[in-house]
Write a protein that holds these residues in place. Structure first.
Motif, PDB file in Angstrom:
ATOM      1  N   LEU A   1      53.432   8.584  55.871  1.00  0.00           N
ATOM      2  CA  LEU A   1      54.080   9.779  55.323  1.00  0.00           C
ATOM      3  C   LEU A   1      53.875   9.914  53.822  1.00  0.00           C
ATOM      4  CD1 LEU A   1      57.479   9.716  57.254  1.00  0.00           C
ATOM      5  CD2 LEU A   1      55.354  10.864  57.872  1.00  0.00           C
ATOM      6  N   ALA A   2      53.129   8.979  53.235  1.00  0.00           N
ATOM      7  CA  ALA A   2      52.919   9.007  51.785  1.00  0.00           C
ATOM      8  C   ALA A   2      52.163  10.273  51.382  1.00  0.00           C
ATOM      9  CB  ALA A   2      52.132   7.777  51.343  1.00  0.00           C
ATOM     10  N   GLY A   3      52.625  10.903  50.304  1.00  0.00           N
ATOM     11  CA  GLY A   3      51.952  12.075  49.781  1.00  0.00           C
ATOM     12  C   GLY A   3      52.304  13.372  50.477  1.00  0.00           C
ATOM     13  N   GLY A   4      53.167  13.328  51.493  1.00  0.00           N
ATOM     14  CA  GLY A   4      53.554  14.535  52.198  1.00  0.00           C
ATOM     15  C   GLY A   4      55.020  14.859  52.009  1.00  0.00           C
ATOM     16  N   ASP A   5      55.502  15.822  52.809  1.00  0.00           N
ATOM     17  CA  ASP A   5      56.895  16.244  52.713  1.00  0.00           C
ATOM     18  C   ASP A   5      57.840  15.376  53.536  1.00  0.00           C
ATOM     19  OD1 ASP A   5      56.159  18.308  51.058  1.00  0.00           O
ATOM     20  OD2 ASP A   5      55.973  19.780  52.677  1.00  0.00           O
ATOM     21  N   GLY A   6      57.277  14.501  54.392  1.00  0.00           N
ATOM     22  CA  GLY A   6      58.108  13.710  55.288  1.00  0.00           C
ATOM     23  C   GLY A   6      59.210  12.928  54.605  1.00  0.00           C
ATOM     24  N   PRO A   7      58.887  12.090  53.601  1.00  0.00           N
ATOM     25  CA  PRO A   7      59.951  11.329  52.936  1.00  0.00           C
ATOM     26  C   PRO A   7      61.007  12.216  52.299  1.00  0.00           C
ATOM     27  CG  PRO A   7      57.795  10.416  52.409  1.00  0.00           C
ATOM     28  CD  PRO A   7      57.550  11.705  53.125  1.00  0.00           C
ATOM     29  N   PHE A   8      60.594  13.364  51.785  1.00  0.00           N
ATOM     30  CA  PHE A   8      61.530  14.290  51.153  1.00  0.00           C
ATOM     31  C   PHE A   8      62.551  14.801  52.175  1.00  0.00           C
ATOM     32  CE2 PHE A   8      62.342  18.852  50.114  1.00  0.00           C
ATOM     33  CZ  PHE A   8      63.141  18.650  49.004  1.00  0.00           C
TER      34      PHE A   8
ATOM     35  N   ILE B   1      67.322  17.168  61.432  1.00  0.00           N
ATOM     36  CA  ILE B   1      67.002  15.745  61.387  1.00  0.00           C
ATOM     37  C   ILE B   1      68.275  14.917  61.181  1.00  0.00           C
ATOM     38  CG2 ILE B   1      65.669  13.953  60.221  1.00  0.00           C
ATOM     39  CD1 ILE B   1      63.631  16.002  59.469  1.00  0.00           C
ATOM     40  N   ALA B   2      69.194  15.440  60.362  1.00  0.00           N
ATOM     41  CA  ALA B   2      70.457  14.729  60.145  1.00  0.00           C
ATOM     42  C   ALA B   2      71.230  14.586  61.448  1.00  0.00           C
ATOM     43  CB  ALA B   2      71.297  15.474  59.109  1.00  0.00           C
TER      44      ALA B   2
ATOM     45  N   ILE C   1      56.457  15.105  59.951  1.00  0.00           N
ATOM     46  CA  ILE C   1      57.836  15.412  59.555  1.00  0.00           C
ATOM     47  C   ILE C   1      57.767  16.561  58.565  1.00  0.00           C
ATOM     48  CG2 ILE C   1      59.986  14.511  58.610  1.00  0.00           C
ATOM     49  CD1 ILE C   1      59.181  13.133  61.137  1.00  0.00           C
ATOM     50  N   SER C   2      57.785  17.768  59.074  1.00  0.00           N
ATOM     51  CA  SER C   2      57.701  18.969  58.235  1.00  0.00           C
ATOM     52  C   SER C   2      58.310  20.132  59.002  1.00  0.00           C
ATOM     53  CB  SER C   2      56.241  19.284  57.863  1.00  0.00           C
ATOM     54  OG  SER C   2      55.483  19.566  59.016  1.00  0.00           O
ATOM     55  N   THR C   3      58.454  21.259  58.328  1.00  0.00           N
ATOM     56  CA  THR C   3      59.167  22.394  58.925  1.00  0.00           C
ATOM     57  C   THR C   3      58.320  23.222  59.874  1.00  0.00           C
ATOM     58  OG1 THR C   3      58.561  23.841  57.077  1.00  0.00           O
ATOM     59  CG2 THR C   3      60.631  22.615  56.884  1.00  0.00           C
TER      60      THR C   3
END
Length: 428
Positions: free
Chosen positions: A39-46, A78-79, A142-144
């Protein structure tokens, strides 16, 4: 009324088989082909961070500060999953959940195809979508995109139902779904007006007059709590932040994200006052546009065509089945056999065929049914709205991805078109 095409029980069963196939392919990608994505560099961790904050009862905040750069629906989704399975399993659960949502989207596209054209078109739409590798690989991120696509298509379907049955509840539901779509991604906040424009373009102003307030009321009910929260927290009754910055990016440069550090260097000169958190994005953007309108139009058109020319998902496929790009690998190919033996070649060809095939067949559908706008007008309005709005902001293939299901529906309508005798189309 739909094109005459009686829906047999066999066809009703077929769509469920297609949805099951869609789910199986997406789960195969998530669980077998790409079980441990980076997930590095993407929106996933955010998004995972935002969801974790919501699950812990801290609300929508990042680094301890409230934020509204993205809408609350996807982080809240996700929550909710995190509260069910716990934080250690949330990444895997969210990806499986998106595979399920994508399979549901196949059923929604079937219903839209039936409503716009015929049962055959609905089955074509569900089948094409089930096999579309772009949506298969997107289910694992992991994105919208997956949820936003589903909400957008549900809004279109509810609106079509509202027009068909003329019941106030359907109009209200269409407005609520449009509001939830905007709370998933703020770019959809003008969607109700696109739907109302469709009513007027179909020369049914009386229907618009009776029901447009219900549509707008449903939208207002959905977004009001979030808008009120932003008004209290930020002093601005808005659905999302960041639009002015993206507009500035599109007007003054390439319109491509350059990273947080470079962004802060570029915008420092726009700070209204030393230490002020406000920036003169709009003023600087309009100054640039008015200084050379032709350059601005040409730049945005170039970026939009570039976004359409690069199908979304090819990078994800290459990341799983080999990091060497086709361009780099081509230098090592001595024969056609070597090219065909390269696994990513077939996967990317799969994506390119579905991407450009659906766009070209959509154009063919519009040409075939030009005198029957009930088939194509609504999808084209939504596609045009999203494409033009993103072209004015920051446009990349991923941002256009949520309207690709509408291209699939139009392509399906063309493939399902009667070959001998064409019957009456809806809305004609």
């Amino acid at each position: 009324m739909l094109i005459a095409d009686s829906a047999s029980p066999r066809r009703a069963i077929s769509v469920w088989w297609l949805a099951a196939a869609a789910l199986a392919l997406r789960l195969a990608w998530v669980l077998l082909a790409n079980p441990n994505p980076s997930l590095a560099g993407g929106d996933g961790p955010f998004y995972l961070h935002l969801a974790n904050q919501i699950a812990r009862g801290n609300g929508m905040q990042f680094n301890g500060m409230p934020m509204a750069v993205v809408g609350p629906v996807y982080p809240a989704y996700i929550a909710g999953l995190q509260l069910l399975v716990g934080e250690p399993l949330i990444q895997e659960t969210a990806r499986v959940g998106q595979a399920l949502l994508s399979a549901v989207l196949a059923l929604v596209l079937y219903a839209i195809g039936c409503r716009l054209h015929s049962t055959a078109a609905g089955l074509w739409a569900a089948g094409l979508f089930a096999l579309d590798l772009r949506f298969i690989v997107e289910a694992g991120s992991i994105s919208t995109e997956t949820l936003f696509s589903l909400m957008l298509m549900l809004t279109v379907l509810a609106y079509l139902q509202a027009r068909a049955h003329a019941k106030p509840a359907w109009w209200m539901l269409a407005g609520v779904l449009a509001g939830l779509t905007a709370l998933t991604r703020a770019v959809a906040q003008l969607l109700p007006f696109v739907l109302l424009a469709h009513v007027w373009l179909q020369r049914r102003p009386r229907v618009a007059g009776r029901h447009q307030l219900l549509l707008l009321a449903g939208f207002a009910v959905a977004v009001a709590p979030w808008v009120a929260r932003n008004w209290v927290v930020f002093g601005s009754p808005s659905i999302g932040e960041g639009g002015a910055a993206h507009f500035w990016l599109g007007a003054t440069g390439s319109g491509m994200w350059t990273g947080n550090e470079q962004m802060m260097v570029d915008v420092e000169r726009l700070r209204i006052a030393p230490g002020s958190p406000q920036f003169a994005y709009l003023a600087d953007a309009f100054h640039t546009i008015l200084g050379n309108p032709a350059r601005y139009i040409g730049l945005r058109l170039q970026r939009m065509l570039g976004a359409y020319a690069q199908p979304f998902g090819t990078v994800a496929v290459a990341g799983v089945f080999g990091d060497v790009s086709l361009k780099a690998a081509a230098g090592t190919w001595r024969t056609a056999v070597a090219m065909l033996a390269y696994p990513v070649f077939w996967l990317k060809l799969w994506i390119y065929l579905w991407h450009f095939g659906s766009v070209l067949l959509s154009a063919a559908c519009v040409a075939r049914y030009w005198r029957k706008p009930g088939v194509w007008l609504l999808p084209l309005l939504v596609i045009g709205y999203m494409s033009v709005l993103y072209a004015m902001l920051t446009i990349i293939p991923r941002y256009l991805f949520p309207v690709m299901p509408l291209y699939v529906v139009l392509a399906a309508a063309f493939l399902a078109a009667p070959r001998k005798k064409e019957l009456a189309a809806p809305g004609s």
